[in-house]
Every structure is written in C-alpha cells, then in structure tokens.
Scaffold this motif. Sequence first.
Motif, PDB file in Angstrom:
ATOM      1  N   CYS A  83       0.843  -1.159  -0.095  1.00  0.00           N
ATOM      2  CA  CYS A  83       0.134  -0.058  -0.207  1.00  0.00           C
ATOM      3  C   CYS A  83       0.822   1.193   0.016  1.00  0.00           C
ATOM      4  O   CYS A  83       1.657   1.330   0.758  1.00  0.00           O
ATOM      5  CB  CYS A  83      -0.991  -0.028   1.247  1.00  0.00           C
ATOM      6  N   TYR A  84       0.376   2.226  -0.845  1.00  0.00           N
ATOM      7  CA  TYR A  84       1.250   3.416  -1.204  1.00  0.00           C
ATOM      8  C   TYR A  84       0.320   4.589  -0.709  1.00  0.00           C
ATOM      9  O   TYR A  84      -0.809   4.710  -1.228  1.00  0.00           O
ATOM     10  CB  TYR A  84       1.975   3.536  -2.329  1.00  0.00           C
ATOM     11  N   TRP A  85       0.726   5.624   0.219  1.00  0.00           N
ATOM     12  CA  TRP A  85      -0.060   6.912   0.533  1.00  0.00           C
ATOM     13  C   TRP A  85       0.611   7.943   0.407  1.00  0.00           C
ATOM     14  O   TRP A  85       2.120   7.755   0.420  1.00  0.00           O
ATOM     15  CB  TRP A  85      -0.532   6.674   1.904  1.00  0.00           C
ATOM     16  N   GLN A  86       0.179   9.032   0.092  1.00  0.00           N
ATOM     17  CA  GLN A  86       0.956  10.328  -0.098  1.00  0.00           C
ATOM     18  C   GLN A  86       0.313  11.502   0.234  1.00  0.00           C
ATOM     19  O   GLN A  86      -1.112  11.357   0.209  1.00  0.00           O
ATOM     20  CB  GLN A  86       1.422  10.422  -1.288  1.00  0.00           C
ATOM     21  N   LEU A 131      -4.655   7.242  -0.364  1.00  0.00           N
ATOM     22  CA  LEU A 131      -4.096   5.893  -0.824  1.00  0.00           C
ATOM     23  C   LEU A 131      -4.070   6.158  -2.300  1.00  0.00           C
ATOM     24  O   LEU A 131      -4.809   6.449  -3.066  1.00  0.00           O
ATOM     25  CB  LEU A 131      -5.047   5.030  -0.568  1.00  0.00           C
ATOM     26  N   LYS A 132      -2.941   5.623  -2.907  1.00  0.00           N
ATOM     27  CA  LYS A 132      -2.296   5.599  -4.399  1.00  0.00           C
ATOM     28  C   LYS A 132      -2.373   4.289  -5.114  1.00  0.00           C
ATOM     29  O   LYS A 132      -1.829   3.366  -4.406  1.00  0.00           O
ATOM     30  CB  LYS A 132      -1.073   6.443  -4.749  1.00  0.00           C
ATOM     31  N   ASN A 133      -2.752   4.277  -6.280  1.00  0.00           N
ATOM     32  CA  ASN A 133      -2.668   2.882  -6.912  1.00  0.00           C
ATOM     33  C   ASN A 133      -1.143   2.837  -7.475  1.00  0.00           C
ATOM     34  O   ASN A 133      -0.784   3.731  -8.214  1.00  0.00           O
ATOM     35  CB  ASN A 133      -3.698   2.885  -8.087  1.00  0.00           C
ATOM     36  N   LEU A 134      -0.438   1.734  -7.209  1.00  0.00           N
ATOM     37  CA  LEU A 134       0.816   1.391  -7.621  1.00  0.00           C
ATOM     38  C   LEU A 134       1.031   0.831  -9.091  1.00  0.00           C
ATOM     39  O   LEU A 134       2.071   1.004  -9.682  1.00  0.00           O
ATOM     40  CB  LEU A 134       1.515   0.743  -6.588  1.00  0.00           C
TER      41      LEU A 134
END
Length: 83
Positions: free
Chosen positions: A13-16, A79-82
């Motif tokens: 999971c990637y957040w920014q 939350l970003k889609n990788l």
Amino acid sequence: TMPCYSPAHWQRCYWQTDSRYYLAEVTQDIFGQWLICRRWGSRTSARGNEQTIPTLNYNEALKFLEATAKRRKQRGYRLKNLS
C-alpha cells in the motif's frame, strides 16, 4: 524444513500527501517469516526512513497493515494505486 512462501498473499500500500509519502508492505523473509516493511519520507528530498517488523503470522501482519491504513487516513494521506 523448507520455508513456505506465499507471494500471492504479499500486499503493498502506498499513501501520499502533497509533501510526504508512506509505503507499507506485507511480505516474507528468506525463512518464510511474515514481515511488515514500512518506508516513509519527503516527496521532494531524499529524507526518509524505513522499518521492518517481524510478525508472528500472516494475520498479525494484516492487522498491522490495517492499523497503518487507518493512521495514514487520519493524518490526511491519500491511498494511491501503484500499478
């Protein structure tokens, strides 16, 4: 005995925010132990850090990931889609 790997269960999971990022992964080490790996830092500089935490099992790693997701949302991360 040989370690049991389950790459199909690994998660990332990637957040920014505008200036920060946070990455959390559920993965396994070379012995098959489940880990939660976290990386965070600035999106505009090389400043950041990382932490790898061994967990007792897959379910504990998932609980840690869920708690991380809740905390990121509370702090204004998206939350970003990788892919």
